[in-house]
Write a protein that holds these residues in place. Sequence first.
Motif, PDB file in Angstrom:
ATOM      1  N   ALA A   1       0.620  -1.120  -0.022  1.00 55.46           N
ATOM      2  CA  ALA A   1      -0.179   0.210   0.032  1.00 55.46           C
ATOM      3  C   ALA A   1       0.969   1.314  -0.020  1.00 55.46           C
ATOM      4  O   ALA A   1       0.507   2.194  -0.846  1.00 55.46           O
ATOM      5  N   ARG A   2       1.989   1.267   0.899  1.00 54.80           N
ATOM      6  CA  ARG A   2       2.848   2.311   0.721  1.00 54.80           C
ATOM      7  C   ARG A   2       3.514   2.702  -0.573  1.00 54.80           C
ATOM      8  O   ARG A   2       3.599   3.656  -1.014  1.00 54.80           O
ATOM      9  N   GLU A   3       4.063   1.423  -1.061  1.00 55.53           N
ATOM     10  CA  GLU A   3       4.575   1.737  -2.425  1.00 55.53           C
ATOM     11  C   GLU A   3       3.489   2.229  -3.403  1.00 55.53           C
ATOM     12  O   GLU A   3       4.079   3.289  -4.431  1.00 55.53           O
TER      13      GLU A   3
ATOM     14  N   GLY B   1      -6.946   5.765   4.831  1.00 51.18           N
ATOM     15  CA  GLY B   1      -6.436   6.955   5.591  1.00 51.18           C
ATOM     16  C   GLY B   1      -5.001   7.468   5.909  1.00 51.18           C
ATOM     17  O   GLY B   1      -4.655   8.397   5.799  1.00 51.18           O
ATOM     18  N   ASP B   2      -4.275   6.281   6.097  1.00 51.41           N
ATOM     19  CA  ASP B   2      -2.933   6.173   6.378  1.00 51.41           C
ATOM     20  C   ASP B   2      -2.012   7.030   5.155  1.00 51.41           C
ATOM     21  O   ASP B   2      -0.952   7.857   5.097  1.00 51.41           O
ATOM     22  N   TYR B   3      -2.738   6.590   3.829  1.00 49.95           N
ATOM     23  CA  TYR B   3      -1.806   6.843   2.712  1.00 49.95           C
ATOM     24  C   TYR B   3      -2.479   7.849   1.622  1.00 49.95           C
ATOM     25  O   TYR B   3      -2.040   8.062   0.483  1.00 49.95           O
ATOM     26  N   ARG B   4      -3.697   8.310   2.115  1.00 51.55           N
ATOM     27  CA  ARG B   4      -4.412   9.208   1.577  1.00 51.55           C
ATOM     28  C   ARG B   4      -4.781   8.820   0.024  1.00 51.55           C
ATOM     29  O   ARG B   4      -4.682   9.785  -1.008  1.00 51.55           O
ATOM     30  N   MET B   5      -5.350   7.738  -0.155  1.00 51.94           N
ATOM     31  CA  MET B   5      -5.867   7.134  -1.347  1.00 51.94           C
ATOM     32  C   MET B   5      -7.137   6.325  -1.252  1.00 51.94           C
ATOM     33  O   MET B   5      -7.347   5.676  -0.142  1.00 51.94           O
ATOM     34  N   ALA B   6      -8.027   6.697  -2.134  1.00 45.01           N
ATOM     35  CA  ALA B   6      -9.348   5.868  -2.020  1.00 45.01           C
ATOM     36  C   ALA B   6      -8.911   4.537  -2.099  1.00 45.01           C
ATOM     37  O   ALA B   6      -7.945   4.117  -3.023  1.00 45.01           O
ATOM     38  N   VAL B   7      -9.726   3.675  -1.781  1.00 42.76           N
ATOM     39  CA  VAL B   7      -9.649   2.242  -1.894  1.00 42.76           C
ATOM     40  C   VAL B   7     -10.679   1.429  -2.053  1.00 42.76           C
ATOM     41  O   VAL B   7     -12.103   1.827  -1.802  1.00 42.76           O
TER      42      VAL B   7
END
Length: 247
Positions: free
Chosen positions: A152-154, A186-192
């Motif tokens: 997810a971070r990548e 939430g942590d990486y500010r992208m919709a899922v």
Amino acid sequence: MPPWSVAAAQYASRSGDINGNISHHLSFIQQAGRHDIDLLLFPELSLTGYELEAGPQLALSLDDARLDRIAEAALQQQMSIIVGMPLRVDHRYHIAAVTFLPDGTRFAYAKRRLHGSENQFFQPGHGGPLFGTSTRNVAIAVCADIVMEQFAREAAESGADLYAASVLISDQGYDKDCQYLARWAGDYRMAVLMANHAQPTGGYLSSGGSALWDAEGNNVIRSGSGELLMVARRTDQGWQGEIHPLG
């Protein structure tokens, strides 16, 4: 921010029936086109069902002519379409999500983290590319990949605006897996966006419940059971969701 309409196809796979599943995929794609969807995501191994032992025999290459019908639909509908399938690359077999873009491009994401008996029949892959345009970039994950924070971070660091998770999740694991997805959002500010199977497949009791979380980790929409199209639309006011039964 420009508007964007994405959808999860909560899909019921026909076990091992590739041609029948392609036709059924086209039914979802046609319905998505009527709702002006830009991106349509199918569950893990949607083209075959979750049939691990038969996976290598059912595996398709990326240029298999049977996939041309989906490529043509992507062009006709001007829609990006992500389908789940066993992928053959030389003498290796992967659980893959294959993306068909409206310009005729197709490419594969190969599942990076295999789970349980998947290791007996498939090899882990190396993921796949980010795709899209500015503010509409998409990164893919396939099922067990979603528990890996590194992945997810990548995705976020590469510029993803949407993390598209193609899954098979049962009732037993549903809440925990959704906690991962909400956290990455939430942590990486992208919709899922998560697309799950509509019925049991390969001995697993899928829970349905396809869903979308916004970039604050809020659950915008979660579907119930059965075959349906779960739609999420991004506007200047944020994300809104809607459910459309298949028909």
